[in-house]
Every structure is written in C-alpha cells, then in structure tokens.
Design an enzyme around this catalytic site. Structure first.
Site, PDB file in Angstrom:
ATOM      1  N   ASP A  77      21.733  51.340  47.882  1.00 18.12           N
ATOM      2  CA  ASP A  77      21.309  50.037  48.428  1.00 18.12           C
ATOM      3  C   ASP A  77      21.290  49.001  47.305  1.00 18.12           C
ATOM      4  O   ASP A  77      21.380  49.346  46.116  1.00 18.12           O
ATOM      5  CB  ASP A  77      19.909  50.206  49.041  1.00 18.12           C
ATOM      6  CG  ASP A  77      19.457  48.997  49.847  1.00 18.12           C
ATOM      7  OD1 ASP A  77      20.315  48.183  50.248  1.00 18.12           O
ATOM      8  OD2 ASP A  77      18.236  48.865  50.067  1.00 18.12           O
ATOM      9  N   GLU A 126      24.710  44.764  45.375  1.00 18.99           N
ATOM     10  CA  GLU A 126      25.630  43.597  45.352  1.00 18.99           C
ATOM     11  C   GLU A 126      25.856  43.071  43.937  1.00 18.99           C
ATOM     12  O   GLU A 126      26.959  42.575  43.695  1.00 18.99           O
ATOM     13  CB  GLU A 126      25.067  42.490  46.253  1.00 18.99           C
ATOM     14  CG  GLU A 126      25.110  42.832  47.732  1.00 18.99           C
ATOM     15  CD  GLU A 126      24.098  43.919  48.128  1.00 18.99           C
ATOM     16  OE1 GLU A 126      23.037  43.987  47.493  1.00 18.99           O
ATOM     17  OE2 GLU A 126      24.389  44.700  49.034  1.00 18.99           O
ATOM     18  N   ASP A 162      21.586  44.317  56.720  1.00 16.09           N
ATOM     19  CA  ASP A 162      20.356  43.967  57.450  1.00 16.09           C
ATOM     20  C   ASP A 162      20.630  43.069  58.652  1.00 16.09           C
ATOM     21  O   ASP A 162      20.438  41.858  58.613  1.00 16.09           O
ATOM     22  CB  ASP A 162      19.369  43.284  56.499  1.00 16.09           C
ATOM     23  CG  ASP A 162      18.913  44.229  55.399  1.00 16.09           C
ATOM     24  OD1 ASP A 162      19.052  45.452  55.581  1.00 16.09           O
ATOM     25  OD2 ASP A 162      18.423  43.741  54.372  1.00 16.09           O
TER      26      ASP A 162
HETATM   27  O1  MIG Z   1      14.940  44.594  50.040  1.00 15.38           O
HETATM   28  O2  MIG Z   1      15.016  49.846  50.976  1.00 15.38           O
HETATM   29  O3  MIG Z   1      19.526  46.893  53.596  1.00 15.38           O
HETATM   30  O4  MIG Z   1      18.485  49.141  54.835  1.00 15.38           O
HETATM   31  O5  MIG Z   1      15.741  49.694  54.424  1.00 15.38           O
HETATM   32  C1  MIG Z   1      15.203  45.479  51.093  1.00 15.38           C
HETATM   33  C2  MIG Z   1      14.521  48.934  51.922  1.00 15.38           C
HETATM   34  C3  MIG Z   1      15.807  46.743  50.570  1.00 15.38           C
HETATM   35  C4  MIG Z   1      17.598  46.739  52.199  1.00 15.38           C
HETATM   36  C5  MIG Z   1      18.471  47.634  53.025  1.00 15.38           C
HETATM   37  C6  MIG Z   1      17.655  48.304  54.078  1.00 15.38           C
HETATM   38  C7  MIG Z   1      16.541  49.100  53.428  1.00 15.38           C
HETATM   39  C8  MIG Z   1      15.667  48.173  52.578  1.00 15.38           C
HETATM   40  N1  MIG Z   1      16.507  47.513  51.568  1.00 15.38           N
END
Ligand code: MIG
Length: 819
Positions: free
Chosen positions: A429, A432, A505
C-alpha cells in the site's frame, strides 16, 4: 495572436531554428500561466546510418533512432543534441530484436524501414514519422515533427510527440483512469497519486500506464510512451485533429505496436513488458479484507463466520493494525500474541493470511529495520543529502530507495520472518509513494535507479512498482518453488510481472460500481490483467442491494476482494441479512465453480499475452457502436457478463457480439450482433456463454484445495459452427509449469441437426488426479439416441429439458452424439 504550434499543414515545413512563441499557454504547466517558451523541432533529415536493427537519422544536430523489434513493433527515440540517454527501462526489461526481416529503402520523399508487416516512413521534407501496414495504409503519422523544450530548472527537456487524430479514431488504455472506456476527446496526466475517495473523471490516480490503443477504420495500433517522468496524453481534446503525448523529462521514446486487431496490440505490448506469472490458484478465490480486522479474536470470528455460513473464502487480510505502531515487519503483541499459531489455525481452516506493508519506515533507532536501513544507507535522500522524511502511519518516516537493487534485495529478505509465520501474501500500500500533507516526495529526492541515477521526477512513477518487485522477488526466493501472491496500489507499465492490483480507495456508490467496471476492463486492456475493486466501496456505506450487485461484478473481476474503511459498518457477505446473504453466497459459489475456467484464462494471459477481461470492442472492433460500449465485457472469450449498475433494475439491455450465445441461467439460445433485453432480478446478472464453448466446472469448495477433485464437470454448449476451447491444468501453486509440467486440453465442438462431435487433444506433461468428466451438453437441437466415445457406445445417459448428461473417462479423444 495565439499561434498554433501544432500545425499539421503538410505544406508548412517545420521550423528548424529555435522559435519563440509569446502568449502560448504551456501544455505542461497551466499553473505557470502565460510565459514565453522555446520549443525546438526536428529539422530536415539529411542522412541515415544503419547499425543492425537500428537506424539513425539526423538533421545535423538532433538524432532520431528507429529500432526494429519485431515485424510489428518499432521503437522511435529522439536525442536533441545527438546523444541518446542510456538505454534502460523498468517497463521493458529485455529489449530483444526478434526479427531480421527488415530493410531500408529510400526515394526522393522518404526513408522507409520495412518489415513484412509494417513500414516506418521518415519524411525527407519535414522529418514527420509515419507508420503503415503492408497494404500501405497509414495508421499513424506525425502532425508536427517531434519537438522538445529545454528545462532550465532541472536540465534535460520537456519532450513532445504529436500525431494526427482522425475524425473516427477512438482510443483505449492508460490503466486506471476513472472515466469513459473510450478516451477520445480527453486529456490525462500520469503521476502516481494517493487518491482517497476519487471521483469520476479525477486524474491522475494511482498508476502510470503510458500505453494506449488507437482504432481507426478498423485497424488498431498501440503507442507505448515508455517514459517514467510525469507524462501527459491528449486524445483530440485541445485540438480534435491531434493526439499528443509529452513528458516533463526523459527521452521522447515510444514503441509503435501494430495490430491490426486490438488483441494483437495488447499481446504485443506484453511481448515488451511481460505478463503476469501464474498466481497460486487460491488467489483466484474470494478474499475478505477490512481496515482492520483486529485483534485476533475478531479475525477468528470473521473466518468462522464464513465457514459457519458456508460462504467460500480463501484470503483473509490484516491491515495496518496488526503491526506494532505501524512498523513494517513487526506485530502488535497485544492484539496478536501468537501470530504463528493464529495463522496456522486459519490455514488449517483453509484461509491464507495476507498482510499489508507500507514503504514508510519509522525513524526509531530501536527498530531493527530502521537501524539496518540507516546503517546501510538504504533510505532516500534529498538533493543536499538530507534524508527524505515525511509523516505516514508510523509517524516520522524515512523511505527505502526501491530503485536500488541492493535495497530491493534487502527488502525482499525482510519477508523471511513473515513467511516463516505462515503469511501467504503481501499487500503493498501507499507506494505512490504517499506522504501525509505533502502528498508525495519533493522533486529533488535522489534515486539510484539501478545505476541510472535520477531525481524523484524520474523515479516517482516507478517507485511503487519497484517496491512490489522487491516484495515479489524476495518472496519468490523465500518460497522457492511456491508462487508468491502480491498486490499493489501503485505501479508503472510492467508491474504485472510482479503483482495484482486493486483500484484503491473507491466509494460505496452506484457511480463507483460503474467506475470499477470500467477500470477493470481498462486495466486489463492496458496490460494489468489481475485487477479488482474494493467490493462494496472503501469509504461510505453501501446498502444490501449495492453490495450484492458489487459481489456480482466482483465474481467476474480477476481479483475478488471485499474491503472497507475502518469507520464503516460491518461489511462481510452476510452483513446485510437475507435475501442478500444467500445471493452473495450463490455468486461466490459461482466463482468457485468457474475456477478452472478462470484459471485457464489466466494461463491464456500468462502464456500468450491475452487480457483476461475484454470489453466488447475487443471482440468486434469493426462495429463502431462497440467503441462506446463499456458495461458488457467477456471474461476470457467464452463468457460474456454485463453487471447491473443501477438500483431497482428488473431488466437491462445487453449487447451480444455476433454469433450465438446461451443464456447461462436459462440455457436459452440467443442470436448475437444485437442488443437484447435481459431480466435482472437481484439474484442474477446477465451472463452468456458463447455457442461451442466447453466450460470446465469444479464442485463448490469452501476454499481452493478443500476437496480432492474427483470429477470435473464439462459444460458443453452445442454449436453448428466448429468452435475451439481449451482447459489448463497443473499443480496450482508451484512453478513446475515453467518446466512444461502442465496440461493444455483442447476441445473442438461441432454440430449438425442430427449429430454433434466433441474432440479432445492433450498437450503437456501433467496428469490430473481425477478420472472422470461429468458431461453436461446444453442446446442439442435433437433428442440423442446414441452416444459413442472412441468407438464404444455409452449406454448410461439422461436427457432432460434439452440437457444431455453422462459421465466418461477424462482421456477420451472423440465423442459422437447422434439422433
Ligand atoms: O491512509 O492501510 O488504499 O486499502 O485500508 C490509508 C489503511 C492507508 C489505504 C489503502 C486502503 C487501506 C488503508 N490505506
């Protein structure tokens, strides 16, 4: 006066000298407003030099290189002062010439590089580059010569390519853009962005896939602009007669990929960027996720909830709360006192545990991952050597430079402990990379870039891909012959070699269901086959109907996972009560029944580069109205699906491509090549199977591997036109297929008004353990009197409601069914 710098008048010879254009709003930086810019264009080519499959043209100062890669792929690049950048790409790991059948010719007007299938024309008048097919039909031509603008702040150039856009030309691709499937008339930017609760039309999102497919007058070609800097595409938005792509740095370098069919273009794009490795079969099952399931007791309640209710599920996810203070590779022992035992118990019950990992590493000398990274200088630094620091979940963080191979190796090794604990998959996650407040890294952050050093401007769009690459390659080493499972949010072209993706998201709304449907199709045709959405919507609250409609779409998303944000209500397939629970179960069961078909489709992707989801325009690109359809798609090429994207719908219109189709639910035979009205009560969505298909089916399992498969059902759909299908089988979780240990079964179905034949041929070294097929033959136009298999009569069969059923040993060669 505003001057048109994108002039296409062929009589105007492009300017050779530097040109000052006052008052032109720069394409790249609208925020800069009005400023004088200096663009330089290629002049007139005056010579050509050949070196193997490479051809160099020059106007005296700038050089253009054309490389012949295959009979249908040619790469073009430009060096403004004659010196090319190092030839290195994360997108194209190995640039191999695969043809020797090309030649250079020249006449008064142009230089021409020809392969048996395409020609690249370099105009002697204005350096325009054009491509044509072997019938001399021009598919792509410059509207102005390739051009560039010096970047006085960072060095290098902004680089521009501009092609003629035809009135009927349509455009597809570019990854995850949340807008119409057909990109015509729109402009986009690629800059990987954490886009929480993104909206229709928002741009950019999480991924950079600078590859598009154009179709004009029935002929498709692709352009892969392999440039990792912030890049831009304009498909006739600013000027309906021009298609442009440009970038804030790097080289103007693109691959022309010929069709003529869109499918050819996608397959050839995969020759360059690779395909997705075979996933473990369980990864094609249903996955349940949430931010977050904790503590351990909660995880157990959820997994037990699936088994108690007999809703199949293979994957259970741990989001950031499993960690100690969000430190990667640690556990919160209060919530998860004994992860090894928990994961083992879950595994015994058929669940694979997938854990999240973020790139931000907490600055904390008592945290071994930080300490080691610091000592070994693995974290990114700013231009003046300060560390790149930013706040993310753990607090103050530094970030590994995943573009450094040594860092990737280290990162990959960190998974050893998680694997020993039994973790089966890793979810990448925030790559980016995302930073709270600032959004991402500042431009001046330095990256090692596999020895081809650069700033974050160059590395930003590949950072996430290199993170998941480190993860994948690390897991691959640790797991030895077992297939890793990874998922990533960010990525660049080629990410499919390392990971599946989810679309980020999204929101629990009907509009997002529609967006998700388009995004998955688009990702598929952009070379990212293993994709899915957060079923139900990440933020916000779906009602039971929306959730169920989303499960139905998800059943036909290559990656099927429900996920939701922490501040939402419970979101399991049973959270909405009846009738929703039963319908959700029915569709998740359908997913498991179709598992061997889906797995075979995956093989078709992996081995041959086919996309998994195919919008109908890919089935029939010669039908112009298909270029504007985006609801219906096929999974593989046998099953057509049309999700229901609005509430309260009892009917919907579905377009069926030409040919004959069977309604999956009723077995009714329908003629394609037209729109049909289909009933859509909540417990169905339109699903059609192409006549002549052989669709393998497994019994419902609560998870992959629950049952020893004793018999595979073969659903055979009668056709009076010869039709081919195939089924792929192997061990399902090892890399033995790389040693050719697999089985490809080919089926050929053919029928008349009085007889039907099914032929099978086998290829490969794998032997499945089951013995029998259970045949279900749909749509026979006659009452069968005799069945003969390999010259022996079958006496035991039933024929009810036009369905013929019998069993036979799997090793048959020829079945004849006669009136
Ligand atoms: O700032 O890990 O897209 O799927 O549950 C949010 C918490 C960070 C973004 C991801 C989402 C995940 C969430 N993450």
């Amino acid at each position: 006066m505003e001057e048109n710098i994108l002039n296409t008048d062929p009589n105007i010879v492009a300017p050779v000298v530097e040109e000052e254009i006052e008052g032109f709003r720069h394409l790249n930086n609208p925020a800069d407003g009005i400023k004088p810019i200096v663009k330089k264009y290629l002049g007139i080519p005056n010579s050509v030099v050949q070196s193997g499959n490479k051809f160099y043209f020059t106007d005296g100062e700038a050089k253009v290189e054309a490389v012949v890669i295959t009979n249908e792929i040619i790469r073009i690049r430009v060096a403004p002062h004659g010196v090319f950048l190092e030839d290195f790409s994360y997108g194209v790991p190995k640039l191999e010439a695969r043809t020797t059948e090309f030649k250079l010719t020249e006449d008064a007007d142009e230089y021409r590089i020809s392969t048996p299938n395409i020609r690249c024309h370099i105009s002697k008048k204005n350096f325009f580059i054009a491509f044509s097919d072997s019938d001399n039909k021009v598919t792509s031509v410059d509207a102005v010569p390739m051009h560039w603008e010096e970047n006085t702040q960072f060095g290098g150039y902004y680089v521009f390519g501009t092609k003629v856009c035809h009135p009927s030309e349509t455009f597809f691709g570019l990854g995850d853009k949340p807008t119409e499937l057909n990109l015509r008339g729109k402009r986009f930017t690629n800059w990987n962005t954490d886009a929480y609760s993104f909206q229709w039309g928002q741009d950019p999102l999480y991924r950079t896939i600078p590859f598009y497919i154009s179709v004009n007058e029935g002929i498709a070609h692709g352009i892969f602009f392999d440039n990792t800097f912030k890049s831009h595409f304009d498909f006739g938005a600013e000027d309906a007669s021009k298609t442009s792509f440009w970038s804030d740095g790097g080289e103007l370098q693109y691959y022309y990929i010929h069709g003529p069919h869109m499918m050819d273009v996608v397959k050839r794009y995969h020759i360059l960027t690779g395909t997705h490795p075979m996933p473990p079969m369980w990864a094609l099952g249903y996955h349940q996720c949430r931010w977050s399931y904790y503590p351990e007791s909660k995880v157990r309640v959820i997994t037990k909830g699936f088994r108690d209710r007999k809703i199949p599920c293979d994957g259970i996810y741990l989001d950031i709360d499993y960690m100690d203070g969000y430190r990667c590779f640690t556990w919160n022992r209060k919530y998860f006192p004994d992860p090894k035992k928990m994961i083992a118990d879950l595994a015994a019950d058929g669940f694979k545990t997938v854990v999240i990992i973020d790139p931000g590493i907490r600055v904390d000398d008592s945290y071994p991952v930080f300490k080691e990274g610091k000592e070994k200088r693995y974290f990114c630094r700013r231009s003046d050597d300060y560390f790149m620091e930013g706040h993310v979940w753990p607090g103050r963080c530094q970030f590994p430079d995943f573009t450094n191979p040594e860092v990737r190796e280290w990162w990959g090794g960190l998974f050893d402990e998680l694997v020993q604990l039994g973790v089966a998959g890793v979810w990448n996650d925030m790559n980016e990379p995302a930073v709270f407040g600032a959004g991402t890294f500042p431009d001046d952050v330095r990256h090692q870039y596999d020895g081809h050093r650069g700033s974050h401007r160059k590395a930003h769009n590949v950072y996430g891909m290199q993170m998941v690459r480190a993860t994948y390659e690390g897991l691959r080493k640790i797991l030895k012959n077992k297939r890793p499972f990874t998922i990533t949010r960010a990525g660049y072209s080629g990410l499919q070699r390392y990971a599946s993706v989810w679309t980020g998201d999204n929101v629990a709304s009907w509009e997002h269901l529609k967006i998700g449907n388009i995004q998955c199709q688009r990702l598929s045709m952009s070379g990212v086959p293993f994709c899915g959405t957060d079923i139900g919507g990440f933020s916000g609250e779906p009602d039971g109907e929306l959730f169920t409609r989303w499960i139905q779409l998800g059943t036909f998303s290559p990656f099927m996972r429900a996920h939701s944000a922490g501040d939402t209500k419970e979101r399991e397939p049973w959270s909405f009560g009846e009738p929703f629970t039963a319908i959700n179960r029915k569709f998740i069961e359908l997913r498991y029944r179709l598992m061997p078909y889906m797995y075979s489709t995956f093989w078709e992707h992996h081995r041959y580069g086919f996309p998994i989801l195919r919008p109908v325009v890919m089935q029939e690109q010669d039908v112009q109205s298909n270029h504007f359809r985006q609801d219906e798609f096929t999974y593989g090429d046998k099953i057509l699906v049309c999700p229901v994207l609005e509430p309260g719908i009892q009917f919907r219109t579905v377009y069926l491509p030409k040919g004959k189709w069977y309604n999956f639910w009723t077995s009714e035979l329908v003629d394609g090549g037209k729109e049909v009205q289909v009933e859509t009560p909540l417990d169905t969505i339109p699903i059609f199977v192409k006549a002549g298909s052989v669709i393998p089916e497994y019994p419902v399992q609560q998870y992959v591997g629950e049952l020893e498969i004793e018999e595979v059902k073969l659903n055979v759909y009668y056709s009076d036109i010869e039709a081919n299908s195939f089924v792929f089988e192997d061990y399902g979780e090892t890399f033995a297929y790389e040693q050719d240990i697999y089985l490809e079964k080919k089926f050929q179905v053919n029928g008349t008004q009085t007889a039907m034949t099914i032929q099978q041929s086998l290829e490969g070294l794998y032997t499945p353990r089951y013995e029998n097929y259970n045949f279900s033959i749909v749509g026979l136009p006659f009452k069968p009197a005799n069945i003969m298999v390999d010259n022996k009569w079958v006496t035991n069969f039933t024929f009810n409601n036009s369905k013929l059923e019998f069993r036979h040993n799997k090793n048959f060669k020829m079945i004849k069914i006669m009136k």
